[in-house]
Design a protein around this motif. Sequence first.
Motif, mmCIF file in Angstrom:
data_model
loop_
_atom_site.group_PDB
_atom_site.id
_atom_site.type_symbol
_atom_site.label_atom_id
_atom_site.label_comp_id
_atom_site.label_asym_id
_atom_site.label_seq_id
_atom_site.Cartn_x
_atom_site.Cartn_y
_atom_site.Cartn_z
ATOM 1 N N GLY A 89 0.828 -1.203 0.000
ATOM 2 C CA GLY A 89 0.000 0.000 0.000
ATOM 3 C C GLY A 89 0.859 1.249 0.000
ATOM 4 N N LYS A 90 1.948 1.204 0.740
ATOM 5 C CA LYS A 90 2.878 2.341 0.758
ATOM 6 C C LYS A 90 3.532 2.532 -0.604
ATOM 7 N N VAL A 91 3.837 1.416 -1.258
ATOM 8 C CA VAL A 91 4.406 1.496 -2.605
ATOM 9 C C VAL A 91 3.419 2.204 -3.528
ATOM 10 N N TRP A 92 2.153 1.808 -3.466
ATOM 11 C CA TRP A 92 1.133 2.468 -4.284
ATOM 12 C C TRP A 92 1.077 3.962 -3.968
ATOM 13 N N ALA A 93 1.091 4.314 -2.707
ATOM 14 C CA ALA A 93 1.006 5.721 -2.313
ATOM 15 C C ALA A 93 2.178 6.524 -2.869
ATOM 16 N N VAL A 94 3.385 5.986 -2.736
ATOM 17 C CA VAL A 94 4.574 6.684 -3.234
ATOM 18 C C VAL A 94 4.502 6.853 -4.746
ATOM 19 N N LEU A 95 4.130 5.797 -5.447
ATOM 20 C CA LEU A 95 4.054 5.869 -6.911
ATOM 21 C C LEU A 95 2.977 6.844 -7.373
ATOM 22 N N LEU A 96 1.810 6.788 -6.745
ATOM 23 C CA LEU A 96 0.744 7.719 -7.119
ATOM 24 C C LEU A 96 1.158 9.166 -6.865
ATOM 25 N N LYS A 97 1.740 9.427 -5.704
ATOM 26 C CA LYS A 97 2.168 10.797 -5.396
ATOM 27 C C LYS A 97 3.228 11.283 -6.382
ATOM 28 N N HIS A 98 4.111 10.388 -6.786
ATOM 29 C CA HIS A 98 5.203 10.780 -7.678
ATOM 30 C C HIS A 98 4.729 10.967 -9.121
ATOM 31 N N TYR A 99 3.986 9.990 -9.642
ATOM 32 C CA TYR A 99 3.630 10.009 -11.065
ATOM 33 C C TYR A 99 2.274 10.632 -11.372
ATOM 34 N N PHE A 100 1.367 10.614 -10.400
ATOM 35 C CA PHE A 100 0.022 11.152 -10.616
ATOM 36 C C PHE A 100 -0.397 11.990 -9.410
ATOM 37 N N PRO A 101 0.322 13.077 -9.144
ATOM 38 C CA PRO A 101 0.069 13.831 -7.912
ATOM 39 C C PRO A 101 -1.359 14.374 -7.790
ATOM 40 N N ALA A 102 -1.942 14.845 -8.868
ATOM 41 C CA ALA A 102 -3.312 15.377 -8.794
ATOM 42 C C ALA A 102 -4.297 14.267 -8.447
ATOM 43 N N LYS A 103 -4.142 13.113 -9.069
ATOM 44 C CA LYS A 103 -5.028 11.973 -8.788
ATOM 45 C C LYS A 103 -4.817 11.490 -7.353
ATOM 46 N N ALA A 104 -3.577 11.467 -6.890
ATOM 47 C CA ALA A 104 -3.285 11.048 -5.518
ATOM 48 C C ALA A 104 -3.994 11.969 -4.532
ATOM 49 N N LEU A 115 -7.921 2.045 -2.403
ATOM 50 C CA LEU A 115 -6.877 2.975 -2.822
ATOM 51 C C LEU A 115 -7.093 4.354 -2.198
ATOM 52 N N SER A 116 -8.339 4.762 -2.103
ATOM 53 C CA SER A 116 -8.644 6.034 -1.462
ATOM 54 C C SER A 116 -8.228 6.004 0.010
ATOM 55 N N HIS A 117 -8.461 4.874 0.687
ATOM 56 C CA HIS A 117 -8.075 4.757 2.101
ATOM 57 C C HIS A 117 -6.558 4.908 2.258
ATOM 58 N N ILE A 118 -5.822 4.256 1.385
ATOM 59 C CA ILE A 118 -4.354 4.360 1.439
ATOM 60 C C ILE A 118 -3.913 5.808 1.274
ATOM 61 N N MET A 119 -4.491 6.485 0.300
ATOM 62 C CA MET A 119 -4.088 7.874 0.054
ATOM 63 C C MET A 119 -4.558 8.786 1.193
ATOM 64 N N TYR A 120 -5.749 8.525 1.725
ATOM 65 C CA TYR A 120 -6.258 9.312 2.845
ATOM 66 C C TYR A 120 -5.297 9.205 4.041
ATOM 67 N N ILE A 121 -4.914 7.988 4.380
ATOM 68 C CA ILE A 121 -3.993 7.781 5.500
ATOM 69 C C ILE A 121 -2.645 8.427 5.198
ATOM 70 N N SER A 122 -2.174 8.278 3.979
ATOM 71 C CA SER A 122 -0.885 8.852 3.601
ATOM 72 C C SER A 122 -0.866 10.367 3.822
ATOM 73 N N TYR A 123 -1.935 11.033 3.407
ATOM 74 C CA TYR A 123 -1.981 12.487 3.544
ATOM 75 C C TYR A 123 -2.381 12.961 4.941
ATOM 76 N N HIS A 124 -3.220 12.203 5.636
ATOM 77 C CA HIS A 124 -3.813 12.688 6.880
ATOM 78 C C HIS A 124 -3.249 12.053 8.147
ATOM 79 N N HIS A 125 -2.255 11.159 8.029
ATOM 80 C CA HIS A 125 -1.760 10.506 9.237
ATOM 81 C C HIS A 125 -1.191 11.468 10.286
ATOM 82 N N PRO A 126 -0.633 12.628 9.916
ATOM 83 C CA PRO A 126 -0.175 13.536 10.975
ATOM 84 C C PRO A 126 -1.323 14.037 11.870
ATOM 85 N N VAL A 127 -2.448 14.366 11.267
ATOM 86 C CA VAL A 127 -3.599 14.857 12.028
ATOM 87 C C VAL A 127 -4.234 13.718 12.825
#
Length: 170
Positions: A89-104, A115-127
């Motif tokens: 899941g982290k691999v997916w998050a890194v790849l999406l952020k790198h190659y498709f930042p708007a979609k991520a 996939l949305s959950h992975i990206m949500y956690i990736s962006y919102h884990h600090p909060v």
Amino acid sequence: MIQRVKQFCRAVTAQITPADRQWVAESLPPAAQELFYAMHPADQYHALNVARTAMELWEKQQAGDRALLLRAALLHDIGKKRGDMDIMGKVWAVLLKHYFPAKAQELGKVDKGWLSHIMYISYHHPVIGAAKLEKIGMTAEAAIIRCHHRKKMENDPPELTLLQAADELN
């Protein structure tokens, strides 16, 4: 991207030693230890490496509260609990952020679907992590962790600056 490949290799081979467990026990109160051990072992390993690096950086600068920095470094990713996001899941998050930042970013706005959950956690884990720490009374750590992925600002506390640098190096 080479650093990300190294991170992947470390995550796959991550092992928490008895000495690591002792360091966590000496550094964190019991409620915070529960949050630490709720993370995936790869995230625990990463947090331990960030904490070691943060302590090395602090030794060079000796700015801010060393104990606060250590606790924040160990807990900076507690917004990612085991089951939220495995290594792939982290691999997916890194790849999406790198190659498709708007979609991520679009996927990360709402926690709906795998996939949305992975990206949500990736962006919102600090909060998410900061809210968990506030519930157990660790407000100083929460304030640092909430900001650990935002851009650096002029008046950032030294503990946040050192945590960001240590996280970037790991």
